[in-house]
Enzyme design. Structure first.
Site, short mmCIF file in Angstrom:
data_model
loop_
_atom_site.label_atom_id
_atom_site.label_comp_id
_atom_site.label_asym_id
_atom_site.label_seq_id
_atom_site.Cartn_x
_atom_site.Cartn_y
_atom_site.Cartn_z
N GLU A 35 0.88 -1.17 0.00
CA GLU A 35 0.00 0.00 0.00
C GLU A 35 0.91 1.22 0.00
OE1 GLU A 35 -2.66 0.35 3.34
OE2 GLU A 35 -3.41 2.26 2.60
N ARG A 262 4.54 -12.65 9.81
CA ARG A 262 5.20 -11.36 9.78
C ARG A 262 6.57 -11.49 10.45
NH1 ARG A 262 3.14 -6.07 9.31
NH2 ARG A 262 1.26 -6.70 8.26
N LYS A 272 4.41 0.77 8.90
CA LYS A 272 4.51 2.07 8.23
C LYS A 272 3.84 3.16 9.05
CE LYS A 272 3.56 -0.02 4.10
NZ LYS A 272 2.24 -0.02 3.54
P1 ATP Z 1 2.56 -1.95 7.55
O1 ATP Z 1 1.87 -2.26 8.82
O2 ATP Z 1 3.98 -1.66 7.73
O3 ATP Z 1 1.87 -0.88 6.75
P2 ATP Z 1 1.33 -3.72 5.79
O4 ATP Z 1 1.22 -5.20 5.83
O5 ATP Z 1 0.09 -2.95 6.02
O6 ATP Z 1 2.48 -3.31 6.74
P3 ATP Z 1 1.60 -3.48 2.98
O7 ATP Z 1 2.10 -2.35 2.19
O8 ATP Z 1 0.16 -3.81 2.89
O9 ATP Z 1 1.99 -3.20 4.47
O10 ATP Z 1 2.50 -4.77 2.72
C1 ATP Z 1 2.85 -5.30 1.49
C2 ATP Z 1 3.19 -6.75 1.69
O11 ATP Z 1 4.27 -6.88 2.62
C3 ATP Z 1 2.02 -7.53 2.27
O12 ATP Z 1 1.90 -8.76 1.61
C4 ATP Z 1 2.40 -7.68 3.71
O13 ATP Z 1 1.79 -8.82 4.25
C5 ATP Z 1 3.92 -7.79 3.64
N1 ATP Z 1 4.54 -7.38 4.91
C6 ATP Z 1 4.37 -6.21 5.55
N2 ATP Z 1 5.05 -6.19 6.72
C7 ATP Z 1 5.68 -7.39 6.81
C8 ATP Z 1 6.55 -8.00 7.78
N3 ATP Z 1 6.89 -7.35 8.88
N4 ATP Z 1 7.01 -9.23 7.53
C9 ATP Z 1 6.68 -9.88 6.41
N5 ATP Z 1 5.88 -9.38 5.46
C10 ATP Z 1 5.37 -8.15 5.64
MG MG Z 2 -1.60 -2.98 4.58
#
Ligand code: ATP
Ligand code: MG
Length: 557
Positions: A35, A262, A272
């Protein structure tokens, strides 16, 4: 089990199983779906490495898909930074995709849902809807708007889309089951009304799809075979499949959502939203502040793409969340930089040494650039009567285990001569401010001097004072004082920020660094790895300390 089988992770096992059953290798297709609401962090590196790694392994395409369904939080700056970071890590995507490119298709499908009695417009507030959700053990309550006629729903939905209704006055909900055991199946919201400008679609849309009503559909549109996401989406899988079953045509192949754990890193946060606060509150300078666990912060700190990929590879994919110690990431950096970073001399806490019997103006000595890499060649290093060594490398008196410089004893100066300390000068407070030494002209490094006959155990780094360049050194410590700043639910994670995570000093480096360019990485011998910061200029070189030579956090012997 064959050898190869044993080394497969559980995600690869899923794919191998599918290939044995109903999938062909040509069907495999993956995506990385960030995102664009912030910069990528080290947690994302795991997901990037997983998806793009599978692409490489199976020679399958991988899309970079921006999950841009929330105009409030998303920006072009983030899109650009994400592309830059994935590229820098060394991965190539097949197509650059945007969920927003599918807004029309999603809308058309939603209209079909309404016509088929699978969706309705709810005109309650979000609070009212939340109150009717029920609990895991009690069923929810049906909305009074649940049985609106198809015509009324279609009319309202079109009005929502065109911005003819008030923002947040209505939502579109899937009509599933308010008593479902899985709370996410209790008539989940598919669309909300937001009168916001989107960074790509601008003002074309006044309704925006929710994550669940966009993600699986985007996967389907792009013919993704396996959609890997983190474990918190496990309960969403039922809904993912429910939506897809309703939109597929006979013969259509559906993507599979599968979940992995994660990855968290100690002494920092990988979210983020939380990282954004550090930037907004000026706790760090920017998203690419070298203290940030963002890909861009790590890059600026001096990490190589190889070290980040190696890190992601070594922690692998798992089914359970766990905390990886920051020391492991640093280990990966050290291992990679040891092979590639040129060695140079830099003194961080200078102590002046006068070589009283050195009569020449200066001389230029030969110095090897990297003992790990012969092809790195050598360079010339200036030596003169006055040099700096590290303050901690001199003691007036010390026990026999102190192999550095002490009065009456000898040490070798790296790439130069053996010197002996004879005397020292102190300031009024008794601090040593100058050491007087003599050198042995016969002991020049690289000459046929018989080193073995002299019991000189210590070798020190040094710089010639008149040739040295004063440079800014940014020394970093952990950004947070505790391993998991989010563990204590009573406290804000920001309370655990380490106020001393940045310490700026002046160091002195050999003149060969004059032409160092931004992002060049070096090993300052006996100290650690350093990288030229983007704020560096010809007038003032700025170095970020990437990591020390040894794990300074491990217990000192
Ligand atoms: P954040 O909470 O940092 O915004 P998010 O999962 O909402 O993380 P996205 O931009 O939606 O962020 O993530 C893109 C991809 O990266 C998704 O498939 C998500 O599951 C994966 N991802 C995000 N954080 C992690 C993590 N700490 N470990 C492994 N994969 C991750
Ligand atoms: Mg997300």
């Amino acid at each position: 089990m064959t050898e190869q089988k044993k080394s497969l992770n559980f995600i690869e096992q899923i794919i191998e199983e599918d290939l044995k059953n109903d999938y062909k290798k040509e069907d495999l297709k993956f995506r990385f779906p960030p995102e664009p609401n912030g910069y990528l962090h080290i947690g994302h590196a795991s997901s990037i490495n997983l998806n793009f790694g599978l692409g490489l392994k199976y020679n399958a395409p991988v899309n970079l898909r921006f999950d841009d369904t929330n105009p409030i939080k998303e920006e072009q700056e983030y899109v650009d930074s994400i592309k830059r970071d994935v590229e820098w890590l060394g991965f190539k995507w097949e197509k650059e995709c945007y969920a927003s490119d599918y807004f029309q298709q999603l809308y058309d499908w939603a209209v079909k849902f309404i016509k088929d009695g699978n969706a309705y417009v709810d005109s309650q507030t979000s609070d009212e809807i939340a109150q009717q959700k029920g609990t895991p053990t009690e069923p929810g309550k049906e909305s009074p708007y649940r049985n609106r006629s198809v015509e009324e729903n279609l009319e309202l939905f079109a009005a929502m889309k065109n911005g003819e209704t008030k923002e947040k006055a209505h939502v579109l909900r899937a009509k599933i089951d308010m008593a479902a055991g899985n709370m996410l199946m209790r008539d989940p919201v598919m669309y909300r009304t937001l009168h916001q400008t989107h960074h790509r679609t601008k003002d074309a849309w006044k309704i925006y799809p929710m994550y669940d009503w966009a993600h699986g559909e985007s996967d389907f549109i792009e013919s993704i075979s396996h959609s890997f996401c983190t474990l918190e989406f496990l309960p969403h899988r039922e809904l993912y499949n429910w939506f897809l079953e309703k939109i597929k045509e006979p013969g259509d192949f559906l993507p599979k959502q599968r979940e992995f754990a994660r990855r968290n890193l100690s002494h920092t946060v990988v979210s983020k939203r939380k990282l954004a606060q550090l930037v907004e509150k000026n706790i760090v300078e920017s998203w690419d502040d070298p203290r940030m666990p963002t890909i861009s912060g790590l890059r600026r700190r001096g990490y190589t793409p190889q070290s980040i990929r190696k890190f992601a590879e070594s922690i692998g994919v798992g089914k359970r969340e766990n905390m990886i110690d920051m020391a492991h990431l640093e280990f990966c950096a050290r291992e990679d930089l040891n092979k590639t970073a040129p060695r140079v001399m830099g003194v961080l806490n200078p102590l002046k040494v006068v070589i009283t019997n050195y009569e020449q103006e200066e001389e230029w000595l030969e110095a090897e650039n990297n003992p790990e890499d012969e092809s790195a060649g050598s360079r010339k290093l200036p030596f003169s009567k006055e040099i700096y060594i590290e303050q901690e490398d001199f003691r007036e008196e010390a026990n026999r285990k102190f192999f550095r410089l002490k009065l009456g004893k000898e040490v070798r100066l790296k790439n130069a001569y053996i010197i002996k300390a004879n005397d020292c000068v102190k300031d009024d407070d008794g601090n040593v401010i100058e050491v007087h030494c003599t050198y042995d002209p016969k002991s020049k490094s690289g000459s046929d001097f018989e080193e073995a006959k002299r019991k000189v155990k210590g070798t020190l780094h040094w710089v010639s004072i008149k040739h040295a360049l004063p440079v800014q050194i940014n020394n970093y410590d952990r950004l947070f004082n505790v391993e998991d700043p989010t563990a204590d639910k009573e406290k804000e994670y920001l309370e655990f920020v380490n106020p001393d995570s940045l310490n700026v000093t002046t160091g002195y480096v050999e003149p060969s660094l004059q032409n160092a360019k931004v992002l060049d990485r070096f090993q300052f011998q006996r100290i650690g790895y350093f990288c030229v910061d983007k704020k560096s200029s010809a007038e003032k070189l700025v170095f970020n300390k990437t990591v020390g030579l040894r794990d300074s956090w491990a217990k000192k012997k």
